[in-house]
Scaffold this motif. Sequence first.
Motif, short mmCIF file in Angstrom:
data_model
loop_
_atom_site.label_atom_id
_atom_site.label_comp_id
_atom_site.label_asym_id
_atom_site.label_seq_id
_atom_site.Cartn_x
_atom_site.Cartn_y
_atom_site.Cartn_z
N ARG A 217 0.32 -1.31 0.24
CA ARG A 217 -0.10 0.26 -0.21
C ARG A 217 1.00 1.39 -0.06
NH1 ARG A 217 -4.00 -0.39 4.09
NH2 ARG A 217 -5.29 -2.19 2.96
N ALA A 218 2.09 1.46 0.81
CA ALA A 218 3.21 2.66 0.57
C ALA A 218 3.67 3.24 -0.24
CB ALA A 218 3.83 1.95 2.24
N LEU A 219 3.89 1.57 -1.09
CA LEU A 219 4.68 1.38 -2.62
C LEU A 219 3.39 2.32 -3.44
CD1 LEU A 219 6.27 -1.20 -3.30
CD2 LEU A 219 7.66 0.61 -1.81
N GLU A 220 2.27 1.73 -3.65
CA GLU A 220 1.35 1.90 -4.36
C GLU A 220 0.84 3.78 -4.20
OE1 GLU A 220 -1.39 -2.39 -5.10
OE2 GLU A 220 -1.15 0.13 -3.48
N GLN A 221 1.13 4.09 -3.21
CA GLN A 221 1.05 5.78 -2.38
C GLN A 221 1.51 6.16 -3.24
OE1 GLN A 221 -0.02 5.64 1.20
NE2 GLN A 221 -1.99 5.57 1.44
N GLN A 222 3.94 5.65 -3.11
CA GLN A 222 3.96 6.60 -3.32
C GLN A 222 4.52 6.50 -5.41
OE1 GLN A 222 5.90 8.35 -1.35
NE2 GLN A 222 6.26 7.41 0.60
N MET A 223 3.87 5.76 -6.23
CA MET A 223 4.01 5.90 -7.19
C MET A 223 2.13 6.00 -8.17
SD MET A 223 7.00 5.27 -7.62
CE MET A 223 6.55 4.81 -9.55
N HIS A 224 1.67 6.50 -7.19
CA HIS A 224 0.26 6.73 -7.97
C HIS A 224 0.18 7.65 -8.52
CE1 HIS A 224 -4.38 7.46 -7.59
NE2 HIS A 224 -4.03 6.45 -6.96
N PRO A 225 -1.28 7.92 -9.90
CA PRO A 225 -0.57 8.96 -10.38
C PRO A 225 -0.98 10.19 -10.62
CG PRO A 225 -2.20 6.99 -11.33
CD PRO A 225 -1.88 6.46 -9.67
N SER A 226 -1.84 10.17 -9.11
CA SER A 226 -3.31 11.88 -8.96
C SER A 226 -2.15 12.35 -8.64
CB SER A 226 -3.56 11.23 -7.40
OG SER A 226 -2.98 10.96 -6.65
N CYS A 227 -2.67 13.86 -8.93
CA CYS A 227 -2.38 14.99 -9.06
C CYS A 227 -0.81 14.71 -9.84
CB CYS A 227 -1.84 15.34 -7.46
SG CYS A 227 -2.72 15.88 -6.64
N ASN A 228 -0.98 14.54 -10.98
CA ASN A 228 0.47 14.12 -12.15
C ASN A 228 1.50 13.37 -11.13
OD1 ASN A 228 1.89 14.52 -14.43
ND2 ASN A 228 2.31 17.11 -14.47
N PHE A 229 1.18 12.11 -11.09
CA PHE A 229 2.38 11.93 -9.98
C PHE A 229 3.37 12.41 -8.86
CE2 PHE A 229 1.88 9.35 -13.54
CZ PHE A 229 1.98 8.58 -13.34
N SER A 230 2.72 13.49 -8.06
CA SER A 230 3.03 14.47 -7.77
C SER A 230 4.28 13.73 -6.42
CB SER A 230 1.64 15.21 -6.94
OG SER A 230 0.77 14.67 -5.56
N SER A 231 3.34 12.47 -6.16
CA SER A 231 4.63 11.89 -4.64
C SER A 231 5.71 11.34 -5.27
CB SER A 231 3.20 11.11 -4.11
OG SER A 231 2.19 11.03 -2.91
N TYR A 232 5.18 10.58 -7.00
CA TYR A 232 6.87 9.91 -7.36
C TYR A 232 7.27 11.40 -7.48
CZ TYR A 232 9.38 8.49 -11.41
OH TYR A 232 9.56 9.36 -11.98
N ARG A 233 6.47 12.49 -8.20
CA ARG A 233 8.12 13.20 -8.74
C ARG A 233 9.04 14.08 -7.20
NH1 ARG A 233 7.15 14.97 -13.52
NH2 ARG A 233 4.77 13.84 -14.76
N SER A 234 8.13 14.08 -6.37
CA SER A 234 9.00 14.47 -5.27
C SER A 234 9.69 13.68 -4.61
CB SER A 234 7.89 14.90 -4.09
OG SER A 234 6.72 15.90 -4.27
N ILE A 235 9.29 12.27 -4.74
CA ILE A 235 10.25 11.19 -4.12
C ILE A 235 11.37 11.50 -5.36
CG2 ILE A 235 10.89 8.83 -4.16
CD1 ILE A 235 8.18 8.47 -2.56
N LEU A 236 11.84 11.47 -6.58
CA LEU A 236 12.48 11.21 -7.47
C LEU A 236 13.26 12.79 -7.27
CD1 LEU A 236 13.41 10.38 -10.40
CD2 LEU A 236 11.70 11.64 -11.17
N LYS A 237 12.86 13.89 -6.82
CA LYS A 237 13.61 15.49 -7.49
C LYS A 237 14.37 15.26 -5.87
CE LYS A 237 13.10 20.38 -6.36
NZ LYS A 237 11.87 20.93 -5.45
N ALA A 238 14.19 14.31 -4.98
CA ALA A 238 15.44 14.51 -3.45
C ALA A 238 15.64 13.48 -3.65
CB ALA A 238 13.85 13.45 -2.87
N ALA A 239 15.65 12.39 -4.83
CA ALA A 239 16.91 10.78 -5.51
C ALA A 239 17.70 11.95 -6.04
CB ALA A 239 15.97 10.11 -6.13
N SER A 240 17.30 12.48 -7.52
CA SER A 240 18.02 12.90 -8.03
C SER A 240 19.58 14.60 -7.47
CB SER A 240 17.59 14.34 -8.89
OG SER A 240 16.38 13.96 -9.82
#
Length: 583
Positions: A217-240
Amino acid sequence: MERIAKLVRHVVRLLSEWTEMFPYDFRDELVMTHVRGISESCTPTDRSGEMSLLLRRLLRKLDTLECYEESLRRVPSLGFAFGKTDVTVVCPCPMLLAQQLTHVELERMSYIGPEEFVQAYAIDTAPHGLKVTKNTLNLESYLGWSSRLRNLVASEVYKQEAPTGRVQTTEFWINVATECFNIGNFNSLMAIISGLNATTLSVIKLRLRQIHVSKLRALEQQMHPSCNFSSYRSILKAASVRSERRGIFPEKTRVVIPYFALTLRDIYLVSEECASRLANGHINLEKFWELAKLVTQFLTWRQVDYPFKKNSQVMSYLQTCPTPKESELNLTSYESGSTETENKPPQSSKHFTSSYFVFQLPDMHVTSVTFLMEQYATNTKKMNFLLKSCVVALILAHALADKKVVCYFESWAVYRTGNGAFNIEDIDASLCTHLLYSFINLGDDGSVSPGDSYADLSDGLDGYNKVNNLKNQGTGIKIMAALGGGSAGSATFSTVVNDASKRSAFVNNAVNFLSNYGFDGMDIDWEYPASGDGSRSSDKEAFVETLKELRSKFDEHGYLLSVAVGAGNSFIGSSYDVAGISQ
């Protein structure tokens, strides 16, 4: 003579940077003919031999690409067969498997040249009849790898005969996905989540231990497409940001493998949605600067020396293991679902927890539909395929007796690319009597807001106006907004409905939302009252009270009201006062 020598040095430098950055341009025979001609002209004055060295390096790169493409041609395409060996036999350690997946991703990324991004979108739009030749298929093969991994994950679960084996394999892949997340391998992570989210794996998920349910469930929330993948984009920015640091453990800080389909979509949107020239005829430098940043970032991510040792056996298994295509997985999923039902103890054989149905308040007779579904589930073991199909048809016929055909449109569908792309303009309004636009958000204070401002509002992709324009087709379709959804959880709903003031605010905000954006009604998708994470025992009664208040207020404005509920008997018993809801 000195001027010629200086010119030659500049030409060699230009060609050196060109061949280093865009080597695949030189697969074109005409381009190579020109390069050889330039080389012959430069040779008399190129005393250092740089031109000859440049050509040798270029030819080595092209030979390497040929070998890579040949290896891809030897990879079996998706077919009908399942692999005989289990992934847990080849690689029993989730961390090691995640590391080898990362090696595969980095290897495939390394062959993608920046010119391929341009060629992918320029073939059909080249100006003045300019012919753009695409000399590689690295983008396509990389996307194909993601599809293969998704199907591999699902097939590894399906080919386990015993339910316990399927559960163990599912938990194994959840652990692999977690390790991919920790590494920064988001492309493999998304493929694994997609494989585990095959609809027929939902029965298997019911047997998972809570720790694995929470992980997934936590992984799904991190990669959820809502809000233009906002959660994933935040994580990607931090990883970058972390990838630019060189700490004690570079293997944990430098790897960034983006969700590639989304990266392509971002590049496509900039390329296609932004004009290449401004109104005054000047080149739109801002557009090309944005494109350059996106491509350069990808090139930076692929240039990583991943420290973990390659395991050729595991990498070979991942890329060559026989993997069934989508149609075969669908057939197997049906059979797996039947097996799961047959192997359940009698008291649980009535549960259809993976199914949902929508009913209009108060028109449909929910109790009758539930009874039919229970009888169908109870006798599944005794029915052959034809009889099962007949019962399903009877259920649907009964549920749709008043000719309501309710369709969902998920707003994040607009972000899909390729064969999966689906826009609001693709909807045939004649197929549905009601269309539910999913999803909108509920706040802890009873506020109601768009689920994805970029996809929904007029300053973005304008989803709300586009979907409501379907009513202009003259089919009589009703457009409703769906509130909540699986990723919304239960805590916020529970907080609002159990507080009289917040509940009242929610009712008023719901009416204002429908009025502001032109919807005909609202669908409440709460998963699940009194049984979801963060829910309360009082939810069951509070939900009925909320629906009563909504019904009363909606009637004043002529708005429709519906709810999406879990169809399993366990949900009905614990989450819903069916009689109260039906009134």
